[in-house]
Design a protein around this motif. Structure first.
Motif, PDB file in Angstrom:
ATOM      1  N   THR A  24      43.551 -46.479 -52.712  1.00  0.00           N
ATOM      2  CA  THR A  24      44.786 -47.124 -52.232  1.00  0.00           C
ATOM      3  C   THR A  24      45.034 -46.787 -50.770  1.00  0.00           C
ATOM      4  O   THR A  24      45.361 -47.659 -49.963  1.00  0.00           O
ATOM      5  CB  THR A  24      45.985 -46.646 -53.088  1.00  0.00           C
ATOM      6  OG1 THR A  24      45.646 -46.803 -54.457  1.00  0.00           O
ATOM      7  CG2 THR A  24      47.245 -47.425 -52.778  1.00  0.00           C
ATOM      8  N   TYR A  68      42.587 -48.672 -48.598  1.00  0.00           N
ATOM      9  CA  TYR A  68      42.922 -50.095 -48.525  1.00  0.00           C
ATOM     10  C   TYR A  68      44.103 -50.328 -47.577  1.00  0.00           C
ATOM     11  O   TYR A  68      44.059 -51.199 -46.712  1.00  0.00           O
ATOM     12  CB  TYR A  68      43.263 -50.606 -49.933  1.00  0.00           C
ATOM     13  CG  TYR A  68      43.792 -52.018 -49.944  1.00  0.00           C
ATOM     14  CD1 TYR A  68      42.957 -53.104 -49.687  1.00  0.00           C
ATOM     15  CD2 TYR A  68      45.136 -52.260 -50.207  1.00  0.00           C
ATOM     16  CE1 TYR A  68      43.456 -54.398 -49.685  1.00  0.00           C
ATOM     17  CE2 TYR A  68      45.639 -53.551 -50.202  1.00  0.00           C
ATOM     18  CZ  TYR A  68      44.791 -54.618 -49.931  1.00  0.00           C
ATOM     19  OH  TYR A  68      45.291 -55.893 -49.935  1.00  0.00           O
ATOM     20  N   HIS A  71      43.182 -49.719 -43.987  1.00  0.00           N
ATOM     21  CA  HIS A  71      42.392 -50.841 -43.489  1.00  0.00           C
ATOM     22  C   HIS A  71      43.300 -52.003 -43.081  1.00  0.00           C
ATOM     23  O   HIS A  71      43.128 -52.609 -42.033  1.00  0.00           O
ATOM     24  CB  HIS A  71      41.410 -51.280 -44.578  1.00  0.00           C
ATOM     25  CG  HIS A  71      40.592 -52.475 -44.200  1.00  0.00           C
ATOM     26  ND1 HIS A  71      39.634 -52.426 -43.217  1.00  0.00           N
ATOM     27  CD2 HIS A  71      40.614 -53.744 -44.671  1.00  0.00           C
ATOM     28  CE1 HIS A  71      39.082 -53.624 -43.095  1.00  0.00           C
ATOM     29  NE2 HIS A  71      39.673 -54.454 -43.960  1.00  0.00           N
ATOM     30  N   ARG A  72      44.302 -52.258 -43.938  1.00  0.00           N
ATOM     31  CA  ARG A  72      45.221 -53.371 -43.663  1.00  0.00           C
ATOM     32  C   ARG A  72      46.058 -53.097 -42.420  1.00  0.00           C
ATOM     33  O   ARG A  72      46.265 -53.963 -41.592  1.00  0.00           O
ATOM     34  CB  ARG A  72      46.160 -53.583 -44.849  1.00  0.00           C
ATOM     35  CG  ARG A  72      45.596 -54.575 -45.851  1.00  0.00           C
ATOM     36  CD  ARG A  72      46.587 -54.892 -46.912  1.00  0.00           C
ATOM     37  NE  ARG A  72      47.818 -55.448 -46.343  1.00  0.00           N
ATOM     38  CZ  ARG A  72      48.891 -55.751 -47.073  1.00  0.00           C
ATOM     39  NH1 ARG A  72      48.867 -55.554 -48.356  1.00  0.00           N
ATOM     40  NH2 ARG A  72      49.968 -56.249 -46.517  1.00  0.00           N
TER      41      ARG A  72
END
Lengths: 166, 200
Positions: free
Chosen positions: A124, A127, A130-131
């Motif tokens: 999580t 992710y 990265h966003r």
């Protein structure tokens, strides 16, 4: 003379054989020693008191744990290894008496769930990271080049100015 | 001016950041996690004490007796079906258990001819200590160790002593938490004995 000697030798050999056999028969009992309190406590520390919370058998003052320590002493005197003793107690009283949960049955979850939780948390985090890092890149490269828009404006402003000057 | 503004497309990240599909997946994941959490919480909050067994079928059990004439014999609830069973969970280190030990033994001797079976379950004891306790109180009804503490857990016991009165149909009719007295024990057994015998 030789006959007497031969008989004596035979008797000696026969009795020696009996001694050897007797030793072999009772070898575990003969060589087993009374375990010291430290040896007993070493194993007792790996077991949880079943009637109190958060205390091991070595440090527990209850009657139950006193009996268990005596049993550990008996098993050590019989020549059982630490692992064999722990297995005996787990089989006799249940896995919950072990300080370190076994890697089987319900207790397998104790080992697996934290690993899954850590992996899920890392996933999580990765992710989301990265966003978050991706957003500025998207702003920097819009589909329509900003120069083209600017040129359009500049061109029209210039046209307006020219018409006004006229 | 207005025309130009209309022609300018929105930046790509605005369209891609929260697509409906991805948002739905997140929603499902979060709801599933919340559901699991609430389920576990509800399970944990459920009362799981022995008294909740009253009026319900007694969990099956099996023990191997270690004392007296029954030493080495196996006893299970299934084998005792049709009999009234008094299941007593005790331990040698339990002071309250010692208070009721004589009462239970006297009742066993009095009610055995009437088809009542007493079964003792030795919880968290060493064999040596358990046998010494049985000898001390001259207990003759079958007693055996609770291997793996399975009977204790199945009967949701909360401590020792606890005594379960199981009728001829295998239903738990009464759970006694703590030591039981002679008067109460006799009254319970007389009531169970006068209850109608079920059809086999």
């Amino acid at each position: 003379m030789f006959g007497v000697l031969r008989v004596a030798l035979r008797c000696l050999a026969f009795s020696s054989l009996w001694v050897v056999l007797a030793l072999a028969w009772d070898a575990p009992g003969m060589f087993a020693q009374t375990p010291s309190p430290d040896e007993i406590n070493r194993v007792a520390k790996m077991l949880s008191c079943p009637t109190c919370a958060g205390i091991n058998v070595a440090d527990c003052p209850t009657e139950t744990c006193a009996q268990w320590r005596a049993k550990i002493g008996e098993l050590l005197a019989e020549g059982k290894t630490d692992q064999e003793i722990l297995e005996y107690f787990a089989a006799r009283y249940g896995d919950h008496v072990l300080q370190v949960p076994p890697t089987r049955g319900f207790f397998l979850g104790v080992w697996i769930v934290p690993i899954i939780a850590i992996l899920a948390g890392l996933g999580t985090f990765g992710y989301l990271a990265h966003r978050w890092t991706k957003r500025p890149t998207a702003i920097e490269s819009p589909a329509v080049p900003s120069d083209a828009v600017e040129d359009e404006y500049v061109k029209r402003v210039e046209q307006e100015l020219q018409s006004w000057q006229k | 001016m207005a025309e130009v503004r209309e022609e300018t497309p929105p930046p790509p990240y605005v369209a891609k950041a929260h697509p409906a599909g991805r948002r739905l997946i997140w929603l499902i994941v979060v709801l599933a996690l919340l559901g699991t959490l609430l389920g576990l919480l509800a399970l944990g909050l459920q009362p799981r004490t022995s008294v909740t067994l009253q009026g319900k079928p007694a969990p099956p059990f099996a023990i191997t007796a270690i004392n007296g004439e029954f030493a080495g014999q196996k006893f299970s609830l299934a084998d005792l079906r049709g009999h009234i069973v008094v299941l007593n969970i005790w331990a040698s280190w339990c002071v309250e258990c010692a208070r009721e030990a004589t009462v239970l033994e006297q009742a066993w001797r009095a009610y055995r001819p009437r088809g009542v079976w007493f079964i003792g379950v030795d919880y968290l004891d060493t064999d040596t200590a358990g046998l010494a306790y049985l000898k001390r109180f001259d207990i003759t009804y079958p007693n055996g160790p609770d291997i793996g503490s399975r009977i204790y857990q199945a009967y949701r016991a909360t401590g020792v002593p606890e005594t379960f009165f199981i009728d001829r149909d295998g239903i738990v009719q009464h759970v006694q938490i703590g030591p039981i007295g002679q008067t109460q024990l006799d009254a319970l057994l007389d009531r169970l004995l006068t209850q109608g015998r079920s059809q086999p």
